[in-house]
Design a protein around this motif. Structure first.
Motif, PDB file in Angstrom:
ATOM      1  N   ILE A   1     -18.705  -4.712   2.467  1.00  0.00           N
ATOM      2  CA  ILE A   1     -18.279  -5.679   1.448  1.00  0.00           C
ATOM      3  C   ILE A   1     -19.434  -6.624   1.102  1.00  0.00           C
ATOM      4  N   ASP A   2     -20.298  -6.933   2.062  1.00  0.00           N
ATOM      5  CA  ASP A   2     -21.481  -7.742   1.748  1.00  0.00           C
ATOM      6  C   ASP A   2     -22.405  -6.992   0.793  1.00  0.00           C
TER       7      ASP A   2
ATOM      8  N   PRO B   1     -17.891  -6.069   8.050  1.00  0.00           N
ATOM      9  CA  PRO B   1     -18.372  -6.930   6.952  1.00  0.00           C
ATOM     10  C   PRO B   1     -19.527  -6.343   6.157  1.00  0.00           C
TER      11      PRO B   1
ATOM     12  N   CYS C   1     -20.803  -7.062  -2.635  1.00  0.00           N
ATOM     13  CA  CYS C   1     -21.023  -8.382  -3.251  1.00  0.00           C
ATOM     14  C   CYS C   1     -22.425  -8.482  -3.840  1.00  0.00           C
TER      15      CYS C   1
ATOM     16  N   ARG D   1     -18.507 -15.301  -1.228  1.00  0.00           N
ATOM     17  CA  ARG D   1     -18.600 -14.093  -0.400  1.00  0.00           C
ATOM     18  C   ARG D   1     -17.734 -14.133   0.859  1.00  0.00           C
ATOM     19  N   PRO D   2     -17.558 -15.290   1.521  1.00  0.00           N
ATOM     20  CA  PRO D   2     -16.632 -15.293   2.665  1.00  0.00           C
ATOM     21  C   PRO D   2     -15.222 -14.842   2.267  1.00  0.00           C
TER      22      PRO D   2
ATOM     23  N   TRP E   1     -14.530 -12.773  -0.164  1.00  0.00           N
ATOM     24  CA  TRP E   1     -14.591 -11.334  -0.392  1.00  0.00           C
ATOM     25  C   TRP E   1     -14.650 -10.562   0.931  1.00  0.00           C
ATOM     26  N   ARG E   2     -15.265 -11.165   1.936  1.00  0.00           N
ATOM     27  CA  ARG E   2     -15.239 -10.531   3.267  1.00  0.00           C
ATOM     28  C   ARG E   2     -13.798 -10.385   3.756  1.00  0.00           C
TER      29      ARG E   2
END
Length: 403
Positions: A153-154, A150, A157, A167-168, A170-171
């Motif tokens: 990707i965090d 994760p 973002c 964001r979840p 996108w994770r």
């Protein structure tokens, strides 16, 4: 062993499905390297590919304009038709088209900008580490699933301004993309594209101190700038190529835990971390093979004729341990002094990884914080680091640790 085979020219021939090659590519490719600077790779369903095995030859290949990257260099996922316009990233461009985009976007990816973004990465890392104990099962936690995967990707973002509530999702996109092609891959792409368009619109209206705002603001002296399509494609490129730290950090943790004397050295001297990241990238970086290049004309490679259009790759797993370039190359040495030969873990030449500086900073921050927060970190048993049998990427499928 398959690596002992050879083609009609006497070059080593390696079967990419050979379990011995998949289990220990560094030894298999190392043997081929010491026999010849050129090998031939075979894989059912893919065909054959020429492979350069030695450091100087690989650097030359990656910078040689006679060899191009094109659409055949990449596996094309099955995605909805309306997304196709955004799928051709800068990695697939060559010549003037690539140079133009590279010139426009490079200022957003400098060492300085990556360093300036470090304070934004540090709280992301700390939050992920805060939550690790919550994910423990039977006394251990999968560090790959809950930390290293994760994290990139965090960071993406944060760098493109994806709102917190999104964001979840996108994770989930990031995990799907990191897993490779398949139905889930194609299904994730439209969501990424729509999210990218919305993020770009927000940053047009309200610019910030982030990567996406830098890309929107950039303008060449002649007035050239990125189009809206190129901006969306750039966000897609970040998601696609930005997964490298997930595998690099996981590999690094597994290696450090297997080398207690090196782990003790970097714990004792955190200032060693930048050099340690370079050595870990050289020694256990995730890239085994470079993106294939295609000769624009018939060429001669070490006495072997290679025809126009035949794929050629550099074996990063071999060149980063070439004794012609590195002293005692099979030994992990986190204090290895910087020498004239730099590793090729982020490639070389015109297609040197644009996000290398950001990947380095992420890896430094992640490893430093992890080792500080969990001084008793250990592998959760002899089978805790499950390796994925992937011929192109040295990566883990699972990394279970005790905290």
């Amino acid at each position: 062993m398959t690596v002992a085979d050879q083609d009609t020219s006497g070059n080593p021939e390696i079967d990419l499905t050979d379990p011995e090659v998949l289990r220990d590519p560094f030894t298999a490719y190392g043997r081929a390297r010491e026999r010849s600077p050129l090998a031939r790779l075979r894989a059912p369903g893919i065909g054959t590919m020429w492979a350069v095995t030695r450091y100087e030859a690989a650097k030359a290949l990656l910078a040689d304009p006679r060899f191009e990257i094109n659409a055949r260099s990449f596996l094309r996922p099955d995605v909805p038709e309306h997304c196709l316009a955004y799928m051709r990233t800068m990695s697939e461009l060559d010549g003037p088209e690539h140079s133009r985009q590279r010139r426009l976007v490079s200022p957003a990816f400098t060492v300085r900008r990556a360093a300036e973004f470090r304070p934004r990465i540090e709280p992301i890392v700390e939050r992920l580490l805060d939550s690790l104990p919550e994910h423990a099962e039977n006394g251990s936690v999968d560090l790959l699933r809950h930390f290293t995967r994760p994290l990139p990707i965090d960071v993406i973002c944060e760098s493109v301004g994806i709102p917190g509530p999104d964001r979840p999702r996108w994770r989930a996109y990031g995990a799907t993309i990191a897993a490779g092609s398949g139905q889930g891959f194609g299904e994730a792409v439209p969501g990424i594209m729509e999210g990218a368009k919305a993020a770009i619109a927000r940053r047009h209206a309200d610019p910030g101190d982030d990567l996406l705002s830098d890309l929107i603001r950039v303008q060449a002296e002649d007035g050239d700038r990125l189009s809206e399509t190129e901006l969306v494609t750039m966000v897609w490129h970040l998601v696609l190529a930005g997964q490298t730290p997930a595998n690099l950090i996981a590999n690094a943790v597994a290696v450090l835990l297997a080398h207690p004397e090196q782990l003790a050295a970097v714990r004792a001297d955190p200032a060693l971390m930048p050099r340690a990241v370079e050595e870990l990238t050289r020694w256990c970086g995730p890239t085994l093979l470079s993106i294939p290049r295609y000769p624009r004309e018939d060429v001669d490679l070490f006495g072997t004729p290679v025809r126009k259009g035949e794929p050629v790759t550099a074996v990063i797993a071999a060149v980063n341990r070439d004794p012609r370039a590195f002293a005692d190359p099979d030994r992990l040495d986190l204090a290895r002094p910087a020498g004239p030969a730099g590793h090729l873990g982020f490639a070389h030449g015109p297609h040197f990884c644009l996000g290398a500086s950001l990947a380095r900073v992420q890896t430094e921050v992640a490893l430093t914080a992890l080792l500080r927060r969990f001084p008793n970190l250990a592998l959760a048993g002899p089978s805790a680091a499950q390796r994925a049998m992937d011929p192109g990427t040295w990566r883990l499928a699972e990394l279970r640790v005790t905290l």
